[in-house]
Write a protein that holds these residues in place. Structure first.
Motif, PDB file in Angstrom:
ATOM      1  N   LEU A   1       2.431  41.023 100.875  1.00 39.68           N
ATOM      2  CA  LEU A   1       1.983  39.741 100.326  1.00 39.68           C
ATOM      3  C   LEU A   1       1.272  39.964  98.986  1.00 39.68           C
ATOM      4  N   THR A   2       0.422  40.980  98.924  1.00 35.88           N
ATOM      5  CA  THR A   2      -0.276  41.289  97.665  1.00 35.88           C
ATOM      6  C   THR A   2       0.706  41.692  96.584  1.00 35.88           C
TER       7      THR A   2
ATOM      8  N   GLU B   1       3.938  40.982  96.295  1.00 34.75           N
ATOM      9  CA  GLU B   1       4.742  39.840  95.845  1.00 34.75           C
ATOM     10  C   GLU B   1       3.921  38.924  94.946  1.00 34.75           C
ATOM     11  N   THR B   2       2.654  38.715  95.306  1.00 37.02           N
ATOM     12  CA  THR B   2       1.799  37.836  94.510  1.00 37.02           C
ATOM     13  C   THR B   2       1.528  38.426  93.135  1.00 37.02           C
TER      14      THR B   2
ATOM     15  N   LEU C   1       4.633  38.197  90.934  1.00 35.94           N
ATOM     16  CA  LEU C   1       4.821  36.855  90.385  1.00 35.94           C
ATOM     17  C   LEU C   1       3.808  36.575  89.281  1.00 35.94           C
ATOM     18  N   ALA C   2       2.553  36.987  89.494  1.00 37.31           N
ATOM     19  CA  ALA C   2       1.523  36.729  88.477  1.00 37.31           C
ATOM     20  C   ALA C   2       1.819  37.484  87.184  1.00 37.31           C
TER      21      ALA C   2
ATOM     22  N   SER D   1       5.114  35.968  85.479  1.00 34.18           N
ATOM     23  CA  SER D   1       5.231  34.513  85.590  1.00 34.18           C
ATOM     24  C   SER D   1       6.007  33.902  84.424  1.00 34.18           C
TER      25      SER D   1
ATOM     26  N   LEU E   1       8.485  32.199  95.206  1.00 32.36           N
ATOM     27  CA  LEU E   1       7.602  31.507  96.148  1.00 32.36           C
ATOM     28  C   LEU E   1       8.103  31.652  97.579  1.00 32.36           C
TER      29      LEU E   1
ATOM     30  N   ILE F   1       7.060  35.028  98.781  1.00 32.68           N
ATOM     31  CA  ILE F   1       5.637  35.036  99.127  1.00 32.68           C
ATOM     32  C   ILE F   1       5.409  34.321 100.450  1.00 32.68           C
TER      33      ILE F   1
ATOM     34  N   ASP G   1       3.796  35.833 103.776  1.00 31.05           N
ATOM     35  CA  ASP G   1       2.639  35.170 104.366  1.00 31.05           C
ATOM     36  C   ASP G   1       2.897  34.819 105.833  1.00 31.05           C
TER      37      ASP G   1
END
Length: 557
Positions: free
Chosen positions: A203-204, A206-207, A210-211, A214, A227, A230, A234
């Motif tokens: 999860l970290t 993937e986040t 994306l960040a 972006s 999304l 993610i 999640d």
């Protein structure tokens, strides 16, 4: 002896070994926690005796000791709890600092070649979340068990004085709560809890992905795809956490049943003792209520097992980093390298790659001398940057590299990088000011020196236009600067350093022809008394060099 080594090699025990310097503080925290719950037991027992005795309306002097003890236990419970939290957290965070530094130190040893298998978000999760989870190993696993042992023994001994049979029932209930209930919880949780830390890491990762990307994701219209990834990560984490929560709830329920059984047993055996005259009726409430307070010490142990399983997976991921092999190990008996006035670098049959014995480029031979720039040329993807990494001991390599007739293979990687400075093709800029990003190469450099070298590299007009000049922040990942500006800041770093050899990887990649000439002129001027290796695929850059070496080994002068 072998079994002992195997026991100590388990991830949890290896991580706990970092707490050795603060072991005394942890034991003190455990003692203070035992005193806090012991005060609760004493408060309840003394209150029960006081109420029962007061019902007989004796002279007030008969109650004075009990009254004082009630006050003492009431005050002590809060004081000891505060002291336990203060001491325990202080010890845990001291140990946490040591562990985080150990993980970071290992990453600095194995990077960059040894970290290619990890995603950036996963490494971040190991360095931050997994290390943070270890705090719970001390505060929510080790300390509760220390407290449970001390309070359990003390409570059983107290009840034994009045009703031995009730004490046996209390001991049985405490053992059920301390051993059987956690064992059942462990059996239910083991498989699901193994999934929590990896799911959190995914999860970290993937986040973070994306960040960081972006802008590209939005430009290509791929937001929903990322999304969805993610959301899937999640959901996986939520399912694993739900199983853990249900199992923890079942453990808590079993613990309540064990506690209730101890209280019922105390009522039965205590009533029989009063009836037979073996127990004064005034003390019956004490015998009944002590199990209620004593069980508080073991009531948290099922949750401690849940925490242990979660921390165990985090410990495994931490030890995986600590045990990561160094792809470019230093020699067993390194020698120091001198930097004489006249310096030259002789490279013979150098091969390099990002995995040991899996060479992607080479053999390459070249000779770099002061004031005689050498160009290493080749098409994109031919491995030029890998050669630079091999020269600076950032990836595995083989071959002979001599600096002024001194064998660099016998020196440490740090010493090699004090000899050979590298300006990478895609340099990293820290979220700090222009000056601090350049000063990274030499902390003693003044603003005047930094300004002078940046002007030489053609950044004078840009600096003049900045709102705070050298003190202007470059933004996260250097997003406030262009590719060409980023490249020249990296060149300024290595030129500002005092390395006798300078390696510039694609120094003019993002520049127009006139700006490229300015940069090459500054490089050759600044390296009149230093060795300079230009890695490039542009003919205009090669023209500034006295010789060029292709990856096929041919030399043209």
């Amino acid at each position: 002896m072998t079994a002992n080594r195997g026991w100590r090699s388990r991830p949890v025990f290896r991580v706990m070994a970092t707490a050795r310097p603060v072991r005394g503080r942890l034991l003190l925290a455990g003692l203070l926690g035992a005193l806090a719950i012991g005060s609760s037991v004493g408060l309840l027992a003394t209150s029960a005796f006081l109420i029962s005795k007061a019902s007989q309306q004796p002279p007030i002097l008969y109650l004075s000791v009990a009254i004082v003890l009630v006050r003492a236990f009431g005050i002590g419970r809060g004081v000891f709890r505060y002291a336990e939290r203060l001491t325990g957290h202080d010890a845990a965070f001291r140990s946490l600092t040591d562990l985080r530094l150990a993980v970071f130190d290992r990453l600095t040893v194995v990077a960059p070649a040894g970290t290619s298998a990890y995603r950036s978000g996963d490494l971040l999760n190991r360095l931050v979340a997994d290390v943070d989870a270890v705090v719970d190993l001390y505060l929510r696993v080790a300390l509760p068990y220390i407290v449970a042992i001390v309070v359990g023994i003390g409570s059983v001994l107290l009840v034994t004085i009045f009703v031995p049979a009730a004490a046996l029932a209390l001991a049985a209930a405490l053992l059920v709560g301390a051993l059987i209930v956690p064992a059942l919880t462990l059996r239910r949780l083991d498989r699901s809890q193994r999934k929590v830390a990896p799911a959190m890491a995914r999860l970290t990762a993937e986040t973070v992905t994306l960040a960081d990307g972006s802008a590209e994701v939005i430009a290509l219209g791929q937001q929903q795809r990322f999304l969805d990834r993610i959301a899937a990560a999640d959901q996986e984490l939520t399912q694993a956490a739900a199983v853990a929560a249900r199992s923890s709830g079942v453990g808590s329920a079993l613990g309540v049943l064990a506690q209730g059984g101890a209280i019922v047993a105390a009522i039965v055996f205590g009533t029989q003792a009063v009836t037979s005259g073996a127990l004064d009726g005034v003390n019956l409430a004490l015998v009944i209520l002590v199990p209620l307070a004593a069980y508080e010490a073991v009531q948290v142990l099922p949750a401690a097992i849940v925490t242990l399983l979660r921390v165990r997976e985090s410990a495994r991921r931490i030890t995986a980093v600590l045990d990561a092999p160094n792809p470019v190990p230093d020699p067993v008996n390194p020698v120091s390298i001198d930097a004489p006035g006249a310096v030259d670098l002789q490279v013979t049959a150098l091969s390099a790659g990002w995995k040991l014995d899996d060479w992607v480029v080479g053999p390459v031979s070249l000779d770099v001398r002061p004031g005689r720039p050498v160009a290493l040329v080749g098409p994109s993807g031919s491995g030029k940057s890998t050669v630079a990494a091999g020269l600076t001991r950032l990836c595995p390599s083989q071959g002979k590299v001599f600096f002024s007739d001194q064998d660099l293979s016998r020196a440490t990687g740090d010493d090699v990088r004090r000899i050979i400075g590298l300006a990478e093709q895609n340099p990293h800029l820290f979220d700090s000011t222009v000056a601090e990003n350049v000063r990274l190469a030499r902390r003693s450099a003044t603003d005047e020196e930094i300004h002078e070298i940046l002007v030489e590299l053609g950044l004078g007009p840009w600096l003049a236009a900045l709102p705070d000049g050298l003190q202007t922040p470059v933004g996260r990942f250097g997003r406030a600067v262009s590719g060409g500006q980023r490249q020249r800041l990296a060149l300024a770093r290595v030129l500002l350093s005092e390395t006798p050899i300078v390696v510039a990887d694609e120094p003019t990649e993002y520049l127009d022809a006139s700006s490229a000439d300015v940069v090459m002129r500054a490089l050759t001027r600044r390296c009149r008394h230093r060795g300079l290796l230009i890695i490039t695929h542009r003919a205009a850059d090669v023209a500034w060099c006295e010789s060029s070496v292709s990856l096929g080994g041919q030399i043209s002068v």
